[in-house]
Design a protein around this motif. Structure first.
Motif, short mmCIF file in Angstrom:
data_model
loop_
_atom_site.label_atom_id
_atom_site.label_comp_id
_atom_site.label_asym_id
_atom_site.label_seq_id
_atom_site.Cartn_x
_atom_site.Cartn_y
_atom_site.Cartn_z
N ASN A 235 0.84 -1.21 0.00
CA ASN A 235 0.00 0.00 0.00
C ASN A 235 0.87 1.25 0.00
O ASN A 235 0.63 2.21 -0.75
CB ASN A 235 -0.91 0.02 1.22
N PHE A 236 1.88 1.25 0.86
CA PHE A 236 2.79 2.40 0.95
C PHE A 236 3.53 2.60 -0.37
O PHE A 236 3.63 3.73 -0.88
CB PHE A 236 3.80 2.18 2.08
N ILE A 237 4.05 1.51 -0.94
CA ILE A 237 4.79 1.59 -2.20
C ILE A 237 3.90 2.11 -3.33
O ILE A 237 4.32 2.91 -4.16
CB ILE A 237 5.40 0.22 -2.56
N SER A 238 2.65 1.67 -3.34
CA SER A 238 1.71 2.11 -4.38
C SER A 238 1.47 3.61 -4.33
O SER A 238 1.48 4.30 -5.36
CB SER A 238 0.38 1.37 -4.22
N VAL A 239 1.25 4.13 -3.13
CA VAL A 239 1.03 5.57 -2.95
C VAL A 239 2.30 6.35 -3.34
O VAL A 239 2.23 7.36 -4.04
CB VAL A 239 0.61 5.89 -1.51
N PHE A 240 3.45 5.84 -2.88
CA PHE A 240 4.74 6.46 -3.20
C PHE A 240 4.94 6.51 -4.71
O PHE A 240 5.31 7.55 -5.27
CB PHE A 240 5.87 5.65 -2.54
N TYR A 241 4.69 5.40 -5.39
CA TYR A 241 4.90 5.30 -6.83
C TYR A 241 3.94 6.21 -7.59
O TYR A 241 4.31 6.83 -8.59
CB TYR A 241 4.72 3.85 -7.29
N PHE A 242 2.71 6.32 -7.10
CA PHE A 242 1.72 7.20 -7.74
C PHE A 242 2.19 8.66 -7.70
O PHE A 242 2.21 9.35 -8.73
CB PHE A 242 0.36 7.07 -7.05
N PHE A 243 2.60 9.13 -6.54
CA PHE A 243 3.03 10.53 -6.41
C PHE A 243 4.38 10.78 -7.11
O PHE A 243 4.62 11.86 -7.64
CB PHE A 243 3.09 10.95 -4.94
N PHE A 244 5.23 9.77 -7.11
CA PHE A 244 6.50 9.86 -7.83
C PHE A 244 6.25 10.17 -9.31
O PHE A 244 6.89 11.05 -9.90
CB PHE A 244 7.28 8.55 -7.68
N ASN A 245 5.30 9.46 -9.91
CA ASN A 245 4.97 9.67 -11.31
C ASN A 245 4.20 10.96 -11.54
O ASN A 245 4.48 11.70 -12.49
CB ASN A 245 4.18 8.47 -11.86
N LEU A 246 3.24 11.23 -10.69
CA LEU A 246 2.42 12.44 -10.86
C LEU A 246 3.25 13.71 -10.75
O LEU A 246 3.08 14.65 -11.52
CB LEU A 246 1.31 12.46 -9.80
N LEU A 247 4.17 13.74 -9.78
CA LEU A 247 4.91 14.96 -9.49
C LEU A 247 6.12 15.18 -10.40
O LEU A 247 6.59 16.30 -10.52
CB LEU A 247 5.37 14.97 -8.03
N TRP A 248 6.62 14.10 -11.04
CA TRP A 248 7.78 14.29 -11.92
C TRP A 248 7.99 13.19 -12.96
O TRP A 248 8.28 13.47 -14.12
CB TRP A 248 9.07 14.41 -11.09
N ALA A 249 7.88 11.92 -12.57
CA ALA A 249 8.42 10.82 -13.37
C ALA A 249 7.68 10.55 -14.68
O ALA A 249 8.19 9.81 -15.53
CB ALA A 249 8.48 9.54 -12.55
N LEU A 250 6.51 11.13 -14.90
CA LEU A 250 5.87 10.98 -16.21
C LEU A 250 6.73 11.58 -17.32
O LEU A 250 6.55 11.27 -18.49
CB LEU A 250 4.47 11.62 -16.21
N ASN A 251 7.69 12.43 -16.93
CA ASN A 251 8.61 13.01 -17.92
C ASN A 251 9.48 11.95 -18.59
O ASN A 251 10.06 12.20 -19.65
CB ASN A 251 9.52 14.06 -17.25
N TYR A 252 9.58 10.76 -17.99
CA TYR A 252 10.32 9.67 -18.63
C TYR A 252 9.70 9.29 -19.98
O TYR A 252 10.37 8.73 -20.85
CB TYR A 252 10.33 8.43 -17.73
N TYR A 253 8.39 9.55 -20.11
CA TYR A 253 7.65 9.05 -21.27
C TYR A 253 7.39 10.12 -22.34
O TYR A 253 6.64 9.88 -23.27
CB TYR A 253 6.31 8.46 -20.81
N ARG A 254 8.03 11.28 -22.21
CA ARG A 254 7.82 12.37 -23.17
C ARG A 254 8.53 12.08 -24.49
O ARG A 254 9.28 11.11 -24.63
CB ARG A 254 8.30 13.69 -22.58
N VAL A 255 8.34 12.96 -25.47
CA VAL A 255 9.00 12.83 -26.77
C VAL A 255 10.51 12.94 -26.58
O VAL A 255 10.99 13.86 -25.91
CB VAL A 255 8.52 13.94 -27.74
N PRO A 256 11.30 12.02 -27.15
CA PRO A 256 12.76 12.06 -26.99
C PRO A 256 13.36 13.36 -27.50
O PRO A 256 12.89 13.94 -28.48
CB PRO A 256 13.25 10.87 -27.81
#
Length: 333
Positions: free
Chosen positions: A71-92
């Motif tokens: 549960n903790f890891i899921s919440v951590f991973y969600f905010f990790f992606n929402l706050l910054w990590a979605l940038n991994y998937y942008r146009v190269p």
């Protein structure tokens, strides 16, 4: 998350150039003015809380503890992606710059020779002696301010490299980062660019510029190396230029050394001895902090990168040479 990897244009438009701008500006406004790393304090408190939690629940059923941990890891991973990590998937970045990413051995050699000449030139301007290593006169807080000049110059040419609302910090856990093998990191929850204050000072500006590239929405390590190089070498300050050129030169020479040791030795003779004195400084620093902890975190981070759109893992850092060579095919260093 896997589905999103198929829609980089959506990420680029709606997240990187949309939601993320508001998130990052808010975070940097909230934490940037604080003179110490707020994110490091949060991490420390979370680690202490986890230790206490496991101690208090040590007698509970392992299934309950596993579910709670997930549960903790899921919440951590969600905010990790929402706050910054979605940038991994942008146009190269290479697509935005409209360049290729492959090169021949001849192109690598030609570029490296140009880079040697440029690095020697800047080195001599600073030291006046080809045998002396560069000793930076900077206080680390001055480096933070000066780095903004390079990003300003770079953004005048490419608007998507614009850097706003500074939030650069010396990490409070620099001692531990040294043993973990990290020169710096971006805290995705506070958007603070953290730099290991113990690394050799001549390399400090390039490391800072790399972490600032993460702040403006670039996840790829190779792209941040390229942006860090560009912002450092476009800075008006010679010590920043030197940090950028020596950073890139080391990668280029290593790439040649893997393929042709004799050519590496020949090229090495054309590099000022003082530059290699700085390289020895870095090698001595890393060797002094080399333990099983470093090996563990290298393996962990290698797999972390592979799970986040960087299939080459730690080798992706050196991939910025691909972008460098192709970018400078028609441009002067």
């Amino acid at each position: 998350m896997k589905i999103l990897t198929f829609f980089p244009e959506f990420i680029e438009k709606c997240y990187t150039n949309g939601l993320y701008i508001y998130i990052s500006h808010f975070s940097r406004t909230l934490f940037g003015w604080i003179p110490f790393s707020f994110g490091d304090i949060i991490y420390t408190l979370v680690i202490i809380w986890i230790i206490i939690w496991f101690y208090k629940h040590r007698k509970e059923n392992w299934k309950q503890k596993t579910i709670a941990a997930l549960n903790f890891i899921s919440v951590f991973y969600f905010f990790f992606n929402l706050l910054w990590a979605l940038n991994y998937y942008r146009v190269p970045l290479y697509q935005k710059l409209n360049i290729k990413t492959d090169y021949t051995d001849e192109q690598l050699i030609t570029f490296t020779k140009k880079l040697i000449a440029k690095t020697n030139e800047v080195h001599l301007q600073i030291t006046k002696d080809s045998t002396k290593k560069v000793e930076s006169p900077f206080a680390k807080d001055d480096v933070f301010k000066t780095a903004l000049i390079g990003y300003k110059n770079l953004s005048d040419e490419y608007s998507y490299f614009k850097y706003e609302i500074p939030s650069q910090k010396k990490s409070l856990i620099s001692y531990f980062l040294s043993y973990m093998g990290f020169g710096g990191y971006l805290n995705p929850f506070t958007n603070e660019a953290q730099v290991n204050s113990e690394i050799p000072m001549y390399a400090f500006p390039a490391t800072l510029c790399h972490e600032m590239a993460h702040q403006i929405g670039f996840g790829s390590e190779s792209e941040c190396n390229f942006i860090g190089f560009m912002s450092a070498t476009k800075n008006d300050n010679l010590y920043f230029k030197y940090a950028g050129y020596t950073f890139a030169l080391r990668y280029c020479l290593n790439n040649i050394g893997f393929k042709n040791e004799k050519l590496y030795d020949d090229l090495k003779k054309t590099v000022h001895p003082g530059i290699f004195e700085n390289y020895k400084e870095s090698e001595a620093f890393h060797k002094a902090h080399e333990t099983f902890v470093n090996t563990f975190f290298e393996a962990f981070y290698d797999n972390f990168l592979k799970l986040n759109q960087q299939k080459d893992g730690l080798q992706s850092y050196s991939k910025f040479v691909d972008i460098l060579i192709n970018y400078y095919k028609t441009k002067e260093l």
